[in-house]
Write an enzyme that holds these catalytic residues in place. Structure first.
Site, PDB file in Angstrom:
ATOM      1  N   PRO A 122      -1.552   4.975   1.280  1.00 55.11           N
ATOM      2  CA  PRO A 122      -1.959   4.197   0.098  1.00 55.11           C
ATOM      3  C   PRO A 122      -3.333   3.541   0.159  1.00 55.11           C
ATOM      4  CG  PRO A 122      -0.428   2.933   1.410  1.00 55.11           C
ATOM      5  CD  PRO A 122      -0.536   4.288   2.074  1.00 55.11           C
ATOM      6  N   CYS A 123      -4.373   4.356   0.138  1.00 53.75           N
ATOM      7  CA  CYS A 123      -5.735   3.816   0.146  1.00 53.75           C
ATOM      8  C   CYS A 123      -6.038   3.042  -1.134  1.00 53.75           C
ATOM      9  CB  CYS A 123      -6.757   4.920   0.368  1.00 53.75           C
ATOM     10  SG  CYS A 123      -6.693   6.249  -0.843  1.00 53.75           S
TER      11      CYS A 123
END
Length: 159
Positions: A122-123
């Site tokens: 989850p950047c």
């Protein structure tokens, strides 16, 4: 041999790549040359299923074997991203500190931007120290959509 499938998402067509050793990449595009796949190889079925559940609001984390290509430092950053809880955000500085050196903030931000596993790693949960939505390879509008999708407090419309 790396296989590839395409699925429709609210943010465009997602392309999932991988083999029996794990998922190597997930990316999104709005290009019409990609169409949803009709056949899904067995080793990609779990990823397709879990991404569909995520977009339907039924999944908050992923249970997949990941096998991205990257440098040791990039993989360290991506592993830190995996620790960010659903619905939460951290800053690039927070990531650098977690890696043990606040001076690596630019390198951490660069590795974040090279994340090959869209949504799964989850950047999009990494924001500027001032709370701003900075840089996102998929476009800031997608980052905003994802953060709103993961926000546990849904704002109701008054009208």
């Amino acid at each position: 041999m790396i296989d590839e499938v395409c699925i429709e998402t609210p943010l465009g067509i997602a392309t999932i790549s991988g083999d029996k050793n794990g998922i190597t990449s997930v990316s999104v595009t709005k290009e019409s040359k990609h169409t949803p796949s009709t056949e899904i190889p067995e080793h990609l079925q779990k990823a397709v299923s879990q991404l569909n559940e995520y977009f339907k609001g039924r999944r908050t984390d992923f249970d997949l074997t990941l096998n991205p290509s990257g440098t040791d430092f990039q993989k360290r950053v991506w592993n830190e991203l995996l620790k960010i809880p659903f619905g939460k955000t951290v800053s690039y500085l927070d990531i650098a500190k977690r890696l043990g050196d606040p001076k690596t903030i630019r390198a951490a931000a660069s590795a974040n931007g090279k994340n090959p596993l869209w949504i799964i790693v989850p950047c999009h949960r990494v924001i500027g120290s001032d709370g701003s939505l900075t840089g996102y390879a998929g476009g800031l509008w997608r980052k905003k959509w994802l953060l709103n999708h993961e926000n546990p407090v849904k704002q109701q419309s008054l009208f």
